[in-house]
Motif scaffolding. Structure first.
Motif, PDB file in Angstrom:
ATOM      1  N   PHE A 196      37.038  26.789  27.237  1.00 42.33           N
ATOM      2  CA  PHE A 196      36.515  27.944  27.967  1.00 42.33           C
ATOM      3  C   PHE A 196      36.881  29.241  27.255  1.00 42.33           C
ATOM      4  O   PHE A 196      37.893  29.328  26.578  1.00 42.33           O
ATOM      5  CB  PHE A 196      37.037  27.959  29.410  1.00 42.33           C
ATOM      6  CG  PHE A 196      38.550  28.043  29.538  1.00 42.33           C
ATOM      7  CD1 PHE A 196      39.201  29.276  29.509  1.00 42.33           C
ATOM      8  CD2 PHE A 196      39.311  26.894  29.711  1.00 42.33           C
ATOM      9  CE1 PHE A 196      40.580  29.354  29.647  1.00 42.33           C
ATOM     10  CE2 PHE A 196      40.690  26.964  29.854  1.00 42.33           C
ATOM     11  CZ  PHE A 196      41.324  28.193  29.811  1.00 42.33           C
ATOM     12  N   ARG A 197      36.008  30.232  27.433  1.00 42.98           N
ATOM     13  CA  ARG A 197      36.301  31.566  26.898  1.00 42.98           C
ATOM     14  C   ARG A 197      35.818  32.611  27.893  1.00 42.98           C
ATOM     15  O   ARG A 197      34.786  32.438  28.555  1.00 42.98           O
ATOM     16  CB  ARG A 197      35.649  31.786  25.531  1.00 42.98           C
ATOM     17  CG  ARG A 197      34.137  31.909  25.541  1.00 42.98           C
ATOM     18  CD  ARG A 197      33.573  32.168  24.156  1.00 42.98           C
ATOM     19  NE  ARG A 197      32.127  32.385  24.196  1.00 42.98           N
ATOM     20  CZ  ARG A 197      31.554  33.581  24.330  1.00 42.98           C
ATOM     21  NH1 ARG A 197      32.318  34.656  24.429  1.00 42.98           N
ATOM     22  NH2 ARG A 197      30.242  33.713  24.359  1.00 42.98           N
ATOM     23  N   GLU A 198      36.564  33.679  28.012  1.00 43.85           N
ATOM     24  CA  GLU A 198      36.237  34.761  28.940  1.00 43.85           C
ATOM     25  C   GLU A 198      35.112  35.614  28.370  1.00 43.85           C
ATOM     26  O   GLU A 198      35.157  36.024  27.210  1.00 43.85           O
ATOM     27  CB  GLU A 198      37.474  35.618  29.182  1.00 43.85           C
ATOM     28  CG  GLU A 198      37.255  36.778  30.122  1.00 43.85           C
ATOM     29  CD  GLU A 198      38.494  37.660  30.253  1.00 43.85           C
ATOM     30  OE1 GLU A 198      38.328  38.876  30.497  1.00 43.85           O
ATOM     31  OE2 GLU A 198      39.621  37.139  30.100  1.00 43.85           O
ATOM     32  N   VAL A 199      34.099  35.892  29.198  1.00 42.00           N
ATOM     33  CA  VAL A 199      32.993  36.745  28.755  1.00 42.00           C
ATOM     34  C   VAL A 199      32.916  38.053  29.539  1.00 42.00           C
ATOM     35  O   VAL A 199      32.279  39.013  29.099  1.00 42.00           O
ATOM     36  CB  VAL A 199      31.637  36.006  28.823  1.00 42.00           C
ATOM     37  CG1 VAL A 199      31.626  34.817  27.887  1.00 42.00           C
ATOM     38  CG2 VAL A 199      31.324  35.558  30.244  1.00 42.00           C
ATOM     39  N   ASP A 200      33.546  38.120  30.707  1.00 37.16           N
ATOM     40  CA  ASP A 200      33.532  39.367  31.484  1.00 37.16           C
ATOM     41  C   ASP A 200      34.663  39.328  32.498  1.00 37.16           C
ATOM     42  O   ASP A 200      35.123  38.252  32.913  1.00 37.16           O
ATOM     43  CB  ASP A 200      32.195  39.543  32.206  1.00 37.16           C
ATOM     44  CG  ASP A 200      31.926  41.002  32.585  1.00 37.16           C
ATOM     45  OD1 ASP A 200      32.832  41.853  32.377  1.00 37.16           O
ATOM     46  OD2 ASP A 200      30.825  41.279  33.093  1.00 37.16           O
ATOM     47  N   CYS A 201      35.109  40.509  32.887  1.00 36.68           N
ATOM     48  CA  CYS A 201      36.173  40.626  33.888  1.00 36.68           C
ATOM     49  C   CYS A 201      35.970  41.904  34.685  1.00 36.68           C
ATOM     50  O   CYS A 201      35.762  42.982  34.106  1.00 36.68           O
ATOM     51  CB  CYS A 201      37.546  40.640  33.207  1.00 36.68           C
ATOM     52  SG  CYS A 201      38.932  40.902  34.354  1.00 36.68           S
ATOM     53  N   ILE A 202      35.988  41.800  36.002  1.00 35.39           N
ATOM     54  CA  ILE A 202      35.927  42.985  36.857  1.00 35.39           C
ATOM     55  C   ILE A 202      37.056  42.893  37.874  1.00 35.39           C
ATOM     56  O   ILE A 202      37.409  41.810  38.337  1.00 35.39           O
ATOM     57  CB  ILE A 202      34.562  43.142  37.557  1.00 35.39           C
ATOM     58  CG1 ILE A 202      34.173  41.874  38.315  1.00 35.39           C
ATOM     59  CG2 ILE A 202      33.491  43.529  36.575  1.00 35.39           C
ATOM     60  CD1 ILE A 202      32.878  42.011  39.096  1.00 35.39           C
ATOM     61  N   SER A 203      37.600  44.052  38.193  1.00 33.56           N
ATOM     62  CA  SER A 203      38.759  44.067  39.080  1.00 33.56           C
ATOM     63  C   SER A 203      38.701  45.279  39.992  1.00 33.56           C
ATOM     64  O   SER A 203      38.150  46.330  39.626  1.00 33.56           O
ATOM     65  CB  SER A 203      40.051  44.093  38.242  1.00 33.56           C
ATOM     66  OG  SER A 203      41.188  43.996  39.065  1.00 33.56           O
ATOM     67  N   HIS A 204      39.277  45.125  41.174  1.00 36.80           N
ATOM     68  CA  HIS A 204      39.315  46.214  42.145  1.00 36.80           C
ATOM     69  C   HIS A 204      40.703  46.255  42.770  1.00 36.80           C
ATOM     70  O   HIS A 204      41.173  45.262  43.328  1.00 36.80           O
ATOM     71  CB  HIS A 204      38.250  45.982  43.233  1.00 36.80           C
ATOM     72  CG  HIS A 204      38.268  47.006  44.330  1.00 36.80           C
ATOM     73  ND1 HIS A 204      37.796  48.286  44.155  1.00 36.80           N
ATOM     74  CD2 HIS A 204      38.720  46.935  45.616  1.00 36.80           C
ATOM     75  CE1 HIS A 204      37.933  48.967  45.292  1.00 36.80           C
ATOM     76  NE2 HIS A 204      38.505  48.172  46.188  1.00 36.80           N
ATOM     77  N   ILE A 205      41.385  47.380  42.641  1.00 32.51           N
ATOM     78  CA  ILE A 205      42.724  47.526  43.222  1.00 32.51           C
ATOM     79  C   ILE A 205      42.622  47.556  44.748  1.00 32.51           C
ATOM     80  O   ILE A 205      41.911  48.374  45.323  1.00 32.51           O
ATOM     81  CB  ILE A 205      43.411  48.814  42.732  1.00 32.51           C
ATOM     82  CG1 ILE A 205      43.673  48.733  41.218  1.00 32.51           C
ATOM     83  CG2 ILE A 205      44.722  49.040  43.486  1.00 32.51           C
ATOM     84  CD1 ILE A 205      44.710  47.713  40.827  1.00 32.51           C
TER      85      ILE A 205
END
Length: 511
Positions: A29-38
């Motif tokens: 597996f490989r990461e293609v996107d990341c979104i985060s919300h505090i």
């Protein structure tokens, strides 16, 4: 090349994060996107005991945005998990239900042991040096918002793990509370953290020298940012930790955020993290900490490809669970030869009965752990061993097992020797455990244990086959197995009651 898009969602204590991964059989597996919300759900839970309606609404809005992003990447598969902030909240189950009603996303609450095991999988799957480092005495420090998990490895095998409630948000809030009333708040917090770590050191390390510390958690990126002059990448020495501590000691979180471009919420967690790192290095006498920047999302995808058999992982993670159970049995002075022997017999019965018991990989592992721990209660007293063993298992965290799975193991051990009442009678005593799983595991354990009642391992080899509603167990031995045969008949009655198949013991003398 065939590939699959997968979304991993972490409803954490400090933020809500989703990573999109591409999974292939060849490359993993490989990461293609990341979104985060505090979103500090943990601040509500650890302070108030529940999560407010305002934060639940914000959480659902965030997850709806995540759902749109999943559609963009055509993610057909996802896993969404919540950790301690939801698990410890009095309205935790209501939160999960509201999320599904408002967003359509199914979120599972992870037990601490499941959460930390996923983090271990993520670390081992993405850190090339992991096996090499854990060949020496190594402590894996997983820092979360509510607690830290310290896992000890020897010769690449997990030997002990313990959860300690000194996570970054807990320490920050305690620091804020104490600091508002006294002038030496940092010193008092250090004393508190040091006491918790010293207890762990006494119970699990003793004279062992820790060669390596591997740190994983959300604060690593922030630590790297606030000391650019040190050029910290994946290694932080004891002197560098001390330097960072002195640098931030009298600096407010607001100033740290402004000066180093950090989110304010992240900046508030730097001091607690540094305090824990500093105290851990002092307690273990280690000279440095290796940093590996992953979060639960990496653990979620590693767990998914492992359990779904998307490709063959290099590390057999179930070995970590059984090795930890063996270390636990050793701590309670169990007879190693006996428990290994009973385990081999029980697993052979399980495999021979595969077409008849309806159980799978998880239950096979549970059976093995039950065999390893079935005698641990003797450490407390030779009287009431079954209940003693049950209490030890239920009081000890077992990485990789959910609370329900651990409760099933504990009850299988308890009903190995005690009478198993009807489902209605046993309901209160079983808690979350499945009655049928407990009964099936206990039935196999009883038969396997009876075959070594003398603890002398009299049988050299054995063969098992199911035929005409009989489980024929042929044992090769020249030894007198009269005791084992007598007890076997008694245990066979219960086995037949559960499975509808009668165990038959046949002795074949090979000399």
């Amino acid at each position: 090349m065939a590939y699959q898009m997968f979304a991993a969602i972490n409803v954490g204590s400090n933020d809500i994060t989703m990573k999109i991964f591409e999974i292939t059989a060849k490359w993993g597996f490989r990461e293609v996107d990341c979104i985060s919300h505090i979103l500090e759900l943990g601040s509500d839970t650890y302070r108030l005991g529940y999560v407010s309606n305002e934060k639940i609404s914000e959480l659902c809005t965030c997850l709806l945005r995540f759902k749109d992003k999943m559609k963009e990447y055509d993610c057909k598969e996802y896993r969404a998990y919540a950790t301690s902030a939801v698990r410890e909240a009095s309205n935790g189950l209501l939160i999960i239900e509201l999320i599904e009603l408002r967003t359509g996303i199914k979120v599972k609450i992870l037990s601490n042991s499941e959460h930390r095991f996923m983090m271990l999988k993520g670390c081992a799957s993405t850190m090339q040096e992991f096996d090499d480092m854990t060949s020496k005495n190594t402590a894996l420090l997983d820092m979360g918002a509510g607690s830290i998990q310290i896992s000890i490895f020897e010769k690449q095998v997990l030997t002990a793990t313990q959860n300690i409630k000194i996570g970054s948000i807990r320490v920050r809030d305690l620091l804020s509370d104490i600091g508002s009333r006294v002038t030496n708040g940092d010193e008092l917090i250090e004393e508190y953290v040091q006491n918790e770590l010293s207890t762990f050191n006494t119970m699990y390390l003793g004279d062992k020298k820790i060669k390596n510390i591997i740190a994983i958690g959300d604060e690593i990126q922030a630590l790297q940012k606030i000391a650019p002059e040190l050029k910290i990448k994946n290694l932080m020495t004891k002197d560098q930790i001390e330097y960072i501590y002195e640098k931030i000691l009298n600096v407010s979180a607001q100033d740290l955020a402004l000066h180093y471009g950090l989110l304010f919420e992240r900046a508030t967690l730097i001091r607690p993290a540094v305090i824990v790192y500093r105290m851990l290095v002092d307690t273990t006498k280690a000279d440095e900490i290796f940093l590996h920047d992953i979060n639960l999302c990496d653990g979620i995808v590693a767990d998914y490809v492992d359990t779904a058999r998307k490709y063959t992982a290099g590390r057999k993670f179930e070995t970590d669970i059984t090795a930890s159970a063996m270390a636990m049995a050793k701590r309670y002075r169990s007879n190693k030869s006996h428990i290994v022997y009973v385990s081999n017999l029980a697993l052979a019965i399980f495999d021979a009965m595969k077409k008849h018991h309806g159980m799978g990989r998880v239950q096979r592992l549970q059976l093995q752990i039950a065999c390893i721990l079935h005698d641990c209660g003797k450490f407390i007293s030779m009287q009431n061993v079954a209940n003693n063993s049950y209490n030890i298992i239920m009081s000890t965290e077992m990485m990789g097992l959910s609370h329900k799975e651990r409760e099933e193991v504990a009850n299988a051990v308890r009903y190995n020797t005690m009478y198993l009442p009807s489902h209605q009678q046993a309901r209160a005593a079983l808690g979350d455990a499945s009655y049928t799983t407990v009964a099936k595991l206990a039935a196999i354990l009883r038969v396997a244990n009876a075959l070594d009642r003398s603890h002398k391992q009299k049988v050299e080899s054995f063969h098992m086959q199911v035929k005409d509603k009989k489980l024929v167990i042929i044992v090769d031995t020249v030894n007198n197995i009269t005791l084992e045969a007598a007890l076997f008949k008694e245990k066979a009655d219960f086995f037949e009651q559960i499975y509808g198949i009668r165990p038959i013991l046949k002795q074949r003398r090979n000399a």
